[in-house]
Design a protein around this motif. Structure first.
Motif, PDB file in Angstrom:
ATOM      1  N   TYR A  74     -10.397  11.856  -8.948  1.00 26.87           N
ATOM      2  CA  TYR A  74      -9.145  11.971  -8.193  1.00 26.87           C
ATOM      3  C   TYR A  74      -9.273  11.423  -6.775  1.00 26.87           C
ATOM      4  O   TYR A  74      -8.284  11.049  -6.158  1.00 26.87           O
ATOM      5  N   ASP A  75     -10.505  11.336  -6.246  1.00 27.65           N
ATOM      6  CA  ASP A  75     -10.672  10.799  -4.903  1.00 27.65           C
ATOM      7  C   ASP A  75     -10.514   9.281  -4.863  1.00 27.65           C
ATOM      8  O   ASP A  75     -10.523   8.694  -3.775  1.00 27.65           O
ATOM      9  N   ASP A  76     -10.359   8.651  -6.028  1.00 25.55           N
ATOM     10  CA  ASP A  76     -10.042   7.224  -6.047  1.00 25.55           C
ATOM     11  C   ASP A  76      -8.575   6.971  -5.711  1.00 25.55           C
ATOM     12  O   ASP A  76      -8.168   5.825  -5.536  1.00 25.55           O
ATOM     13  N   VAL A  77      -7.789   8.021  -5.664  1.00 26.38           N
ATOM     14  CA  VAL A  77      -6.375   7.902  -5.270  1.00 26.38           C
ATOM     15  C   VAL A  77      -6.275   8.031  -3.756  1.00 26.38           C
ATOM     16  O   VAL A  77      -6.820   8.977  -3.176  1.00 26.38           O
ATOM     17  N   PRO A  78      -5.600   7.110  -3.081  1.00 26.72           N
ATOM     18  CA  PRO A  78      -5.449   7.199  -1.618  1.00 26.72           C
ATOM     19  C   PRO A  78      -4.364   8.205  -1.224  1.00 26.72           C
ATOM     20  O   PRO A  78      -3.289   7.851  -0.734  1.00 26.72           O
ATOM     21  N   TRP A  79      -4.637   9.471  -1.427  1.00 22.11           N
ATOM     22  CA  TRP A  79      -3.652  10.526  -1.211  1.00 22.11           C
ATOM     23  C   TRP A  79      -3.089  10.524   0.202  1.00 22.11           C
ATOM     24  O   TRP A  79      -1.918  10.846   0.423  1.00 22.11           O
ATOM     25  N   SER A  80      -3.924  10.172   1.178  1.00 17.91           N
ATOM     26  CA  SER A  80      -3.517  10.303   2.574  1.00 17.91           C
ATOM     27  C   SER A  80      -2.418   9.332   2.987  1.00 17.91           C
ATOM     28  O   SER A  80      -1.857   9.469   4.074  1.00 17.91           O
ATOM     29  N   ARG A  81      -2.097   8.377   2.130  1.00 17.72           N
ATOM     30  CA  ARG A  81      -1.012   7.456   2.473  1.00 17.72           C
ATOM     31  C   ARG A  81       0.365   8.107   2.358  1.00 17.72           C
ATOM     32  O   ARG A  81       1.344   7.567   2.868  1.00 17.72           O
ATOM     33  N   PHE A  82       0.431   9.237   1.669  1.00 14.65           N
ATOM     34  CA  PHE A  82       1.727   9.841   1.364  1.00 14.65           C
ATOM     35  C   PHE A  82       1.811  11.253   1.939  1.00 14.65           C
ATOM     36  O   PHE A  82       0.824  11.994   1.913  1.00 14.65           O
ATOM     37  N   PRO A  83       2.980  11.625   2.452  1.00 12.71           N
ATOM     38  CA  PRO A  83       3.136  12.985   2.986  1.00 12.71           C
ATOM     39  C   PRO A  83       2.766  14.035   1.938  1.00 12.71           C
ATOM     40  O   PRO A  83       3.131  13.915   0.775  1.00 12.71           O
ATOM     41  N   ARG A  84       2.024  15.043   2.376  1.00  7.47           N
ATOM     42  CA  ARG A  84       1.542  16.129   1.532  1.00  7.47           C
ATOM     43  C   ARG A  84       0.487  15.668   0.525  1.00  7.47           C
ATOM     44  O   ARG A  84       0.104  16.412  -0.366  1.00  7.47           O
TER      45      ARG A  84
ATOM     46  N   PRO B 272       0.797  -1.236   0.000  1.00  6.64           N
ATOM     47  CA  PRO B 272       0.000   0.000   0.000  1.00  6.64           C
ATOM     48  C   PRO B 272       0.824   1.278   0.000  1.00  6.64           C
ATOM     49  O   PRO B 272       0.288   2.343  -0.328  1.00  6.64           O
ATOM     50  N   LEU B 273       2.112   1.195   0.348  1.00  7.49           N
ATOM     51  CA  LEU B 273       2.965   2.378   0.319  1.00  7.49           C
ATOM     52  C   LEU B 273       3.781   2.482  -0.970  1.00  7.49           C
ATOM     53  O   LEU B 273       4.564   3.411  -1.124  1.00  7.49           O
ATOM     54  N   ASP B 274       3.594   1.554  -1.880  1.00  2.89           N
ATOM     55  CA  ASP B 274       4.285   1.594  -3.178  1.00  2.89           C
ATOM     56  C   ASP B 274       3.402   2.360  -4.153  1.00  2.89           C
ATOM     57  O   ASP B 274       2.374   1.848  -4.598  1.00  2.89           O
ATOM     58  N   VAL B 275       3.790   3.590  -4.459  1.00  3.22           N
ATOM     59  CA  VAL B 275       2.946   4.423  -5.311  1.00  3.22           C
ATOM     60  C   VAL B 275       2.781   3.810  -6.696  1.00  3.22           C
ATOM     61  O   VAL B 275       1.772   4.048  -7.377  1.00  3.22           O
TER      62      VAL B 275
ATOM     63  N   ALA C 225      -1.229   1.609 -10.398  1.00  6.23           N
ATOM     64  CA  ALA C 225      -1.641   0.505 -11.261  1.00  6.23           C
ATOM     65  C   ALA C 225      -3.092   0.116 -11.007  1.00  6.23           C
ATOM     66  O   ALA C 225      -3.754  -0.442 -11.897  1.00  6.23           O
ATOM     67  N   LEU C 226      -3.596   0.393  -9.812  1.00  2.00           N
ATOM     68  CA  LEU C 226      -4.972   0.035  -9.465  1.00  2.00           C
ATOM     69  C   LEU C 226      -5.987   1.083  -9.910  1.00  2.00           C
ATOM     70  O   LEU C 226      -7.191   0.854  -9.836  1.00  2.00           O
ATOM     71  N   LEU C 227      -5.511   2.230 -10.364  1.00  5.10           N
ATOM     72  CA  LEU C 227      -6.423   3.292 -10.801  1.00  5.10           C
ATOM     73  C   LEU C 227      -6.931   2.977 -12.205  1.00  5.10           C
ATOM     74  O   LEU C 227      -6.155   2.898 -13.160  1.00  5.10           O
ATOM     75  N   SER C 228      -8.214   2.774 -12.342  1.00  9.93           N
ATOM     76  CA  SER C 228      -8.779   2.344 -13.623  1.00  9.93           C
ATOM     77  C   SER C 228      -8.809   3.487 -14.634  1.00  9.93           C
ATOM     78  O   SER C 228      -8.819   4.665 -14.269  1.00  9.93           O
TER      79      SER C 228
END
Length: 339
Positions: free
Chosen positions: A49-59, A29-32, A37-40
């Protein structure tokens, strides 16, 4: 307490990567790269854009907010949103800049969108190793990346962000190649700049660049296409490109900007000494007028930190590398003009 100490994503990344082997998290889950690759394609096309788990990464949340503004009707809002993403890139936060790539490409593909060329250049800039003063040499001018392992201030393995951006451009290669035929010449140049950093579809991209060059009439775009073709050959061996570039700069019937752009391409693709005939060609063709034509090209702007012409700096580095200034990287240098 600093913001990073108070940021759950920063703490998670620091615990996972500092003094640890990044490969322990490859594919997780921390490998961007895995996240992207999971983003269809459907999510990308819907600008979800909310399908991206932005909160996993700083900023990440801040970058998410910038991406959310990219389709605003107000050009100034879009411009500053792009500047926000560019700011993360300038701070070496490749992990949050990379997930913006599919959306940047779709902003560029929308004829009614704002700052379309800037969006493409920003997508490419996540990967493109900005040469800058002191790196305009035959070994470095057209190099896409420096090949080193990159780490972000948080400790995240930034190389994965660069790889994710390359893969994202390859996944949307059809979209990028279509923009080579855009009505806006700045978009056509930026599309060439972005296409060459893709991780795949290399033969298709090479063919599309050559096809566009045959049809192109704008002198600046033609010069940019020549540089892009040479850069692609530098990164992905193309035995025919060296002879092709030499034929361009050797041909008196070829327009000056094309001859001049072919010269750096050829010099970067060969170890041969600089022939006197090439110096004669450059003396005749690398005029102030030609420099002005080529000045808007991203390869030239990347080298033009001191207000000198990018072309003059590049040629000085290629022909007389001992005369160029010491290395100085300025990720906060002026962005492309608002379009």
């Amino acid at each position: 307490m600093t913001w990073c100490e108070n940021d759950p994503a920063y703490r998670t990344v620091a615990q996972a990567f500092l003094d640890r082997d990044p490969e322990e998290h490859a594919g997780g889950p921390l490998d961007v790269r895995a996240v992207m690759a999971l983003l269809s394609r459907e999510a990308k096309d819907a600008f979800a854009y909310d399908d991206v788990p932005w909160s996993r990464f700083p900023r990440g949340p801040q970058t998410r907010d910038d991406v959310a503004r990219l389709r605003c009707d107000d050009a100034d809002v879009v411009y500053h949103a792009l500047r926000g993403v560019n700011g993360e890139l300038a701070d070496s936060a490749w992990s949050v800049a990379a997930p913006a790539v599919p959306f940047l490409l779709r902003v560029a593909a929308d004829p009614s969108g704002h700052c379309r060329a800037y969006a493409l250049e920003l997508a490419a800039g996540i990967v493109q190793w900005t040469p800058g003063p002191g790196r305009c040499t035959r070994d470095e001018l057209l190099r896409v990346t420096d090949g080193g392992r990159r780490y972000e201030p948080s400790g995240y393995f930034g190389t994965w962000g660069i790889e994710a951006a390359r893969e994202a451009i390859a996944a949307d290669a059809d979209l990028v190649m279509a923009l080579l035929d855009d009505a806006d010449p700045e978009v056509r140049v930026a599309a060439a700049y972005a296409a060459v950093v893709a991780s795949g579809r290399i033969d298709d991209i090479r063919g599309a660049l050559h096809t566009r060059l045959c049809a192109e009439h704008d002198p600046a775009v033609r010069a940019g296409l020549v540089l892009a073709i040479a850069q692609l050959a530098y990164e992905h061996a193309d035995p025919a490109c060296e002879a092709w570039a030499k034929a361009l700069w050797s041909d008196p019937a070829t327009p000056p900007a094309v001859r001049v752009s072919a010269a750096p391409g050829w010099l970067c693709l060969t170890d041969s000494p600089v022939p006197d005939v090439l110096r004669v060609v450059l003396d005749a063709c690398a005029t102030g007028e030609t420099a002005q034509v080529m000045a808007p090209l991203p390869w030239m702007r990347a080298a033009d930190y001191y207000g000198d012409t990018g072309l003059r700096r590049c040629l000085r580095g290629l022909l007389r590398p001992e005369t160029v200034e010491p290395l100085w990287d300025d990720p906060w240098s002026s962005p492309p003009a608002l379009v």
